[in-house]
Write an enzyme that holds these catalytic residues in place. Sequence first.
Site, short mmCIF file in Angstrom:
data_model
loop_
_atom_site.label_atom_id
_atom_site.label_comp_id
_atom_site.label_asym_id
_atom_site.label_seq_id
_atom_site.Cartn_x
_atom_site.Cartn_y
_atom_site.Cartn_z
N HIS A 1 -11.71 -38.83 -6.29
CA HIS A 1 -13.23 -38.86 -6.28
C HIS A 1 -13.56 -38.38 -7.68
O HIS A 1 -14.71 -38.31 -7.84
CB HIS A 1 -13.17 -38.44 -4.84
CG HIS A 1 -13.07 -38.54 -3.35
ND1 HIS A 1 -13.62 -40.75 -4.14
CD2 HIS A 1 -12.03 -39.10 -2.74
CE1 HIS A 1 -13.05 -41.47 -2.86
NE2 HIS A 1 -12.24 -40.25 -1.66
N HIS B 1 -5.68 -37.20 -4.77
CA HIS B 1 -6.89 -38.15 -2.96
C HIS B 1 -8.08 -37.41 -3.59
O HIS B 1 -9.46 -38.24 -4.59
CB HIS B 1 -6.66 -38.06 -1.95
CG HIS B 1 -7.63 -38.80 -1.70
ND1 HIS B 1 -8.04 -40.32 -0.64
CD2 HIS B 1 -9.21 -39.04 -0.91
CE1 HIS B 1 -8.44 -41.18 0.05
NE2 HIS B 1 -9.23 -40.13 -0.66
N GLU B 2 -8.72 -36.54 -3.39
CA GLU B 2 -10.05 -36.15 -3.79
C GLU B 2 -10.44 -35.68 -5.29
O GLU B 2 -11.23 -36.16 -5.99
CB GLU B 2 -9.64 -34.58 -3.34
CG GLU B 2 -10.05 -34.70 -1.57
CD GLU B 2 -10.68 -36.06 -0.61
OE1 GLU B 2 -11.91 -36.05 -1.35
OE2 GLU B 2 -10.51 -36.20 -0.02
#
Length: 271
Positions: free
Chosen positions: A63, A59-60
């Site tokens: 980003h 997820h990160e």
Amino acid sequence: MTSAVAPKREHRRPSPVFLGLVAVLAVSGWAVWTDFARATGVAVFLFVVSGWIVSLCLHEYAHARTALHGGDHTVAAKGYLTLNPLRYTHALLSIVLPVLFVILGGIGLPGGAVFVERDRIRGRLRHSLVSAAGPLTNVVFALALTAPWWLGTVDTMPAPFRFALAFLALLQVTAAILNLLPVPGLDGYGVIEPWLSPSARRQAEPFAPFGLLIVFACLWIPGIGAVFWDVVDAVLGMLGVGQGETYYGLEYFRFWDGDPQAGLVPVTLGR
């Protein structure tokens, strides 16, 4: 301010910490599948926790990778492209709290955070894409985990592994839904923030540090919690995953509460 230089190879290489998490995920998954040493509950716990942390890393990473392509090359030097959860801005918020939320309530709340230097990114659409990349990763993860259901191959799996996979998919769905809420401090707000007026952004800014806590508190309100879980169950149902499968997945996960075969259905947050 960190200089904007092209990422070096070591800044892109998966960290030993992440590779170790993947190894735990693989070994614990094998242990669940084979019922190794008859410690299925412990194996399910390790499988779900390691899988959940791996999803937080991805997820990160999404980003950071999107921010890199948007113009912020500093994410590489900060270690965000190595998938190392210890590189996040706050270890407690990144790992401990998300895992604690899973243990206490069977819910995947947003976790880690990467610091993106937004002034390096030009264009409102790019800013929105940076925020959207994380929750979309959870969506992809959920689709991958539920593939045995919508491909019709789930009946070939041992029941404990099937339930563990269903529960891990539930965590991804809850994380995606919650992350996409337009609440200050969450990714959903980050998607719409570039399109808001300066005055609206100033009014919302003080609430950003408390957005996650506000959402968590709201889920304890019976009416709101019930609606949320109805939406989660509906999404999983469209993917072929039944409520009973996620219930038993949580029961195996919380092995310290008793025997999953006893037929007791655990109570999850807001249900």
